[in-house]
Design a protein around this motif. Structure first.
Motif, PDB file in Angstrom:
ATOM      1  N   PRO A  67      42.873   6.665  -7.717  1.00 27.05           N
ATOM      2  CA  PRO A  67      41.471   6.963  -8.044  1.00 27.05           C
ATOM      3  C   PRO A  67      40.765   7.708  -6.916  1.00 27.05           C
ATOM      4  O   PRO A  67      40.992   7.437  -5.737  1.00 27.05           O
ATOM      5  CB  PRO A  67      40.860   5.577  -8.258  1.00 27.05           C
ATOM      6  CG  PRO A  67      41.737   4.649  -7.474  1.00 27.05           C
ATOM      7  CD  PRO A  67      43.112   5.221  -7.551  1.00 27.05           C
ATOM      8  N   GLN A  68      39.902   8.628  -7.315  1.00 30.61           N
ATOM      9  CA  GLN A  68      39.136   9.428  -6.365  1.00 30.61           C
ATOM     10  C   GLN A  68      37.653   9.095  -6.509  1.00 30.61           C
ATOM     11  O   GLN A  68      37.184   8.786  -7.603  1.00 30.61           O
ATOM     12  CB  GLN A  68      39.365  10.917  -6.606  1.00 30.61           C
ATOM     13  CG  GLN A  68      40.818  11.348  -6.497  1.00 30.61           C
ATOM     14  CD  GLN A  68      41.404  11.082  -5.118  1.00 30.61           C
ATOM     15  OE1 GLN A  68      40.802  11.439  -4.099  1.00 30.61           O
ATOM     16  NE2 GLN A  68      42.579  10.458  -5.073  1.00 30.61           N
ATOM     17  N   PRO A  69      36.887   9.163  -5.417  1.00 27.04           N
ATOM     18  CA  PRO A  69      35.464   8.828  -5.477  1.00 27.04           C
ATOM     19  C   PRO A  69      34.729   9.611  -6.570  1.00 27.04           C
ATOM     20  O   PRO A  69      34.945  10.816  -6.739  1.00 27.04           O
ATOM     21  CB  PRO A  69      34.956   9.217  -4.088  1.00 27.04           C
ATOM     22  CG  PRO A  69      36.149   9.090  -3.194  1.00 27.04           C
ATOM     23  CD  PRO A  69      37.311   9.526  -4.039  1.00 27.04           C
ATOM     24  N   GLY A  70      33.909   8.891  -7.314  1.00 28.36           N
ATOM     25  CA  GLY A  70      33.082   9.513  -8.333  1.00 28.36           C
ATOM     26  C   GLY A  70      33.745   9.713  -9.675  1.00 28.36           C
ATOM     27  O   GLY A  70      33.093  10.153 -10.629  1.00 28.36           O
ATOM     28  N   CYS A  78      40.910  -3.747 -21.830  1.00 29.98           N
ATOM     29  CA  CYS A  78      40.433  -4.232 -20.527  1.00 29.98           C
ATOM     30  C   CYS A  78      40.475  -5.742 -20.362  1.00 29.98           C
ATOM     31  O   CYS A  78      40.300  -6.248 -19.256  1.00 29.98           O
ATOM     32  CB  CYS A  78      38.996  -3.755 -20.293  1.00 29.98           C
ATOM     33  SG  CYS A  78      37.816  -4.342 -21.548  1.00 29.98           S
ATOM     34  N   GLY A  79      40.709  -6.491 -21.442  1.00 30.21           N
ATOM     35  CA  GLY A  79      40.665  -7.943 -21.318  1.00 30.21           C
ATOM     36  C   GLY A  79      39.291  -8.411 -20.873  1.00 30.21           C
ATOM     37  O   GLY A  79      38.268  -7.858 -21.286  1.00 30.21           O
ATOM     38  N   ILE A  80      39.261  -9.389 -19.986  1.00 28.92           N
ATOM     39  CA  ILE A  80      37.971  -9.890 -19.496  1.00 28.92           C
ATOM     40  C   ILE A  80      37.524  -9.151 -18.236  1.00 28.92           C
ATOM     41  O   ILE A  80      36.578  -9.564 -17.577  1.00 28.92           O
ATOM     42  CB  ILE A  80      38.006 -11.401 -19.248  1.00 28.92           C
ATOM     43  CG1 ILE A  80      39.002 -11.766 -18.143  1.00 28.92           C
ATOM     44  CG2 ILE A  80      38.336 -12.149 -20.541  1.00 28.92           C
ATOM     45  CD1 ILE A  80      38.912 -13.222 -17.698  1.00 28.92           C
ATOM     46  N   GLY A  81      38.233  -8.079 -17.896  1.00 25.02           N
ATOM     47  CA  GLY A  81      37.756  -7.180 -16.856  1.00 25.02           C
ATOM     48  C   GLY A  81      38.163  -7.496 -15.438  1.00 25.02           C
ATOM     49  O   GLY A  81      37.692  -6.837 -14.505  1.00 25.02           O
ATOM     50  N   MET A  82      39.061  -8.447 -15.231  1.00 27.32           N
ATOM     51  CA  MET A  82      39.443  -8.804 -13.864  1.00 27.32           C
ATOM     52  C   MET A  82      40.101  -7.639 -13.122  1.00 27.32           C
ATOM     53  O   MET A  82      39.702  -7.317 -11.996  1.00 27.32           O
ATOM     54  CB  MET A  82      40.358 -10.026 -13.880  1.00 27.32           C
ATOM     55  CG  MET A  82      39.696 -11.295 -14.382  1.00 27.32           C
ATOM     56  SD  MET A  82      38.566 -12.020 -13.178  1.00 27.32           S
ATOM     57  CE  MET A  82      39.748 -12.752 -12.045  1.00 27.32           C
ATOM     58  N   PRO A  83      41.109  -6.954 -13.683  1.00 25.55           N
ATOM     59  CA  PRO A  83      41.673  -5.801 -12.975  1.00 25.55           C
ATOM     60  C   PRO A  83      40.642  -4.702 -12.752  1.00 25.55           C
ATOM     61  O   PRO A  83      40.645  -4.048 -11.695  1.00 25.55           O
ATOM     62  CB  PRO A  83      42.794  -5.341 -13.914  1.00 25.55           C
ATOM     63  CG  PRO A  83      43.175  -6.561 -14.679  1.00 25.55           C
ATOM     64  CD  PRO A  83      41.873  -7.290 -14.896  1.00 25.55           C
ATOM     65  N   ALA A  84      39.767  -4.487 -13.727  1.00 27.79           N
ATOM     66  CA  ALA A  84      38.739  -3.457 -13.582  1.00 27.79           C
ATOM     67  C   ALA A  84      37.834  -3.741 -12.389  1.00 27.79           C
ATOM     68  O   ALA A  84      37.519  -2.836 -11.606  1.00 27.79           O
ATOM     69  CB  ALA A  84      37.898  -3.381 -14.857  1.00 27.79           C
ATOM     70  N   LEU A  85      37.427  -4.988 -12.228  1.00 31.12           N
ATOM     71  CA  LEU A  85      36.548  -5.332 -11.112  1.00 31.12           C
ATOM     72  C   LEU A  85      37.276  -5.186  -9.781  1.00 31.12           C
ATOM     73  O   LEU A  85      36.671  -4.785  -8.779  1.00 31.12           O
ATOM     74  CB  LEU A  85      36.021  -6.760 -11.281  1.00 31.12           C
ATOM     75  CG  LEU A  85      35.158  -7.007 -12.524  1.00 31.12           C
ATOM     76  CD1 LEU A  85      34.630  -8.436 -12.519  1.00 31.12           C
ATOM     77  CD2 LEU A  85      34.007  -6.015 -12.618  1.00 31.12           C
ATOM     78  N   ARG A  86      38.568  -5.477  -9.767  1.00 30.76           N
ATOM     79  CA  ARG A  86      39.334  -5.297  -8.524  1.00 30.76           C
ATOM     80  C   ARG A  86      39.395  -3.810  -8.164  1.00 30.76           C
ATOM     81  O   ARG A  86      39.274  -3.434  -6.984  1.00 30.76           O
ATOM     82  CB  ARG A  86      40.742  -5.875  -8.685  1.00 30.76           C
ATOM     83  CG  ARG A  86      41.520  -5.960  -7.367  1.00 30.76           C
ATOM     84  CD  ARG A  86      42.747  -6.841  -7.514  1.00 30.76           C
ATOM     85  NE  ARG A  86      43.505  -6.922  -6.284  1.00 30.76           N
ATOM     86  CZ  ARG A  86      43.260  -7.756  -5.279  1.00 30.76           C
ATOM     87  NH1 ARG A  86      42.239  -8.605  -5.364  1.00 30.76           N
ATOM     88  NH2 ARG A  86      44.006  -7.779  -4.190  1.00 30.76           N
ATOM     89  N   HIS A  91      37.344   0.945  -4.853  1.00 28.73           N
ATOM     90  CA  HIS A  91      37.130   2.397  -4.945  1.00 28.73           C
ATOM     91  C   HIS A  91      35.779   2.700  -5.586  1.00 28.73           C
ATOM     92  O   HIS A  91      35.396   2.061  -6.573  1.00 28.73           O
ATOM     93  CB  HIS A  91      38.246   3.050  -5.763  1.00 28.73           C
ATOM     94  CG  HIS A  91      39.588   2.948  -5.123  1.00 28.73           C
ATOM     95  ND1 HIS A  91      40.028   3.838  -4.166  1.00 28.73           N
ATOM     96  CD2 HIS A  91      40.586   2.033  -5.284  1.00 28.73           C
ATOM     97  CE1 HIS A  91      41.247   3.486  -3.776  1.00 28.73           C
ATOM     98  NE2 HIS A  91      41.611   2.399  -4.434  1.00 28.73           N
ATOM     99  N   PRO A  92      35.071   3.714  -5.091  1.00 30.90           N
ATOM    100  CA  PRO A  92      33.753   4.080  -5.626  1.00 30.90           C
ATOM    101  C   PRO A  92      33.872   4.939  -6.883  1.00 30.90           C
ATOM    102  O   PRO A  92      33.561   6.139  -6.881  1.00 30.90           O
ATOM    103  CB  PRO A  92      33.116   4.846  -4.465  1.00 30.90           C
ATOM    104  CG  PRO A  92      34.273   5.485  -3.764  1.00 30.90           C
ATOM    105  CD  PRO A  92      35.408   4.498  -3.883  1.00 30.90           C
ATOM    106  N   VAL A  93      34.341   4.331  -7.956  1.00 29.65           N
ATOM    107  CA  VAL A  93      34.470   5.013  -9.235  1.00 29.65           C
ATOM    108  C   VAL A  93      33.600   4.306 -10.264  1.00 29.65           C
ATOM    109  O   VAL A  93      33.077   3.217 -10.015  1.00 29.65           O
ATOM    110  CB  VAL A  93      35.942   5.028  -9.717  1.00 29.65           C
ATOM    111  CG1 VAL A  93      36.825   5.774  -8.728  1.00 29.65           C
ATOM    112  CG2 VAL A  93      36.466   3.600  -9.923  1.00 29.65           C
ATOM    113  N   ARG A  94      33.466   4.917 -11.425  1.00 34.46           N
ATOM    114  CA  ARG A  94      32.822   4.294 -12.567  1.00 34.46           C
ATOM    115  C   ARG A  94      33.891   3.977 -13.602  1.00 34.46           C
ATOM    116  O   ARG A  94      34.899   4.705 -13.696  1.00 34.46           O
ATOM    117  CB  ARG A  94      31.750   5.196 -13.171  1.00 34.46           C
ATOM    118  CG  ARG A  94      30.648   5.584 -12.194  1.00 34.46           C
ATOM    119  CD  ARG A  94      29.600   6.443 -12.868  1.00 34.46           C
ATOM    120  NE  ARG A  94      28.895   5.707 -13.918  1.00 34.46           N
ATOM    121  CZ  ARG A  94      27.837   4.929 -13.691  1.00 34.46           C
ATOM    122  NH1 ARG A  94      27.375   4.776 -12.460  1.00 34.46           N
ATOM    123  NH2 ARG A  94      27.247   4.303 -14.681  1.00 34.46           N
TER     124      ARG A  94
END
Length: 281
Positions: A67-70, A78-86, A91-94
């Motif tokens: 992942p790259q910034p921005g 996504c499940g309950i979002g645990m990997p997403a939050l990690r 990394h500063p992504v959306r």
């Protein structure tokens, strides 16, 4: 009889919503660490707890995604979002996560708020085969143990290619079928597919061919079957520990079948597990 895609989606949603024959939502989270996916152990001597091992697998996926910034990242299933939050902490992504479980959407949104990341994380109820996004919406995407649930993986890959911008990265963690398949192995595959709503399961060669047909190039595969094999035994032990909470409304046979099928992941050589990275050409 061929089952319609909506029916197949429903069985997966019911499993994760806690409205199926076995209500699993949240009942082993304290014992498994919050991530209901495979763990990664370095070798037989590695005694890491499931929470550590599952986070290692997430970190491997993050490394593959690069992942790259921005960037805008799509989390497919996504499940309950645990990997997403990690990912968002590192990394500063959306990120936009999609799932067909209303319960998971709610839990993921609460988790993002509690983590102070709701300004960069959006979680939506959406079908991966019919994504509600314009073309060229995302810079990267990942699917961590979600594509085996979809009724039509070809359609999901087509949709993923549509919503990704050119040169975007895609990272996948999934099960593959090793061949040749013994009669006993095929029976185990059928039991696991029936128990866990697995609908898209194929050989690695077929998987890579599908990716290529939808414009993905630079395909790279990391076979970590041996590193995740312990998951089946440990997860079955976790189910066993809360069996009495899972048994309700005369569903003891279904609970025991789920526990037994979970153990079969470890003992069935026909199951492989790979990480795949690719670039949209």
């Amino acid at each position: 009889m061929t089952v319609g895609s909506s029916d197949m989606n429903n069985d997966v949603a019911n499993f994760y919503n806690g409205s199926g024959k076995v209500r699993v939502a949240g009942k082993i989270r304290d014992r498994w660490g919050g991530n209901l996916h495979n763990g990664y152990w370095h070798d037989d001597a590695d005694d890491a707890l499931p929470q550590v091992a599952t986070e290692r697998l997430t970190d491997l996926m993050i490394d593959l995604l690069k992942p790259q910034p921005g960037q805008n990242v799509l989390d497919i299933g996504c499940g309950i979002g645990m990997p997403a939050l990690r990912l968002l902490r590192a990394h500063p992504v959306r990120l936009v996560g999609i799932t067909i479980s209303e319960s998971q959407v709610e839990q993921a949104r609460v988790g993002a708020t509690e983590a102070g990341l709701s300004d960069r994380a959006t979680f939506e109820y959406a079908d991966a085969m019919r994504m509600p996004f314009p073309d060229d919406s995302f810079d990267a995407a990942w699917a961590l143990e979600s594509l085996f649930h979809v009724p039509d993986r070809e359609q999901v890959l087509s949709e993923t290619a549509r919503v990704l911008r050119p040169n975007s990265r895609l990272a996948i963690a999934d099960f593959v079928l090793r061949t040749p398949i013994s009669e006993a192995g095929m029976k185990a595959v059928d039991r696991i597919c029936e128990t866990f709503g697995v609908h898209s399961f194929s050989s690695l060669d077929d998987y890579l061919a599908q990716l290529s047909s939808h414009g993905f190039t630079d395909l790279d595969v990391l076979d970590i079957s041996d590193n995740v094999a312990r998951t089946g035994t440990l997860l079955a032990d976790a189910w066993d520990a809360v069996r009495e909470q899972l048994v309700e409304n005369g569903n003891a046979a279904e609970v025991d079948a789920m526990i037994s099928a979970t153990r079969e992941f470890t003992s069935t050589p026909e199951f492989g597990y790979v990480l795949i990275s690719a670039t949209l050409g």
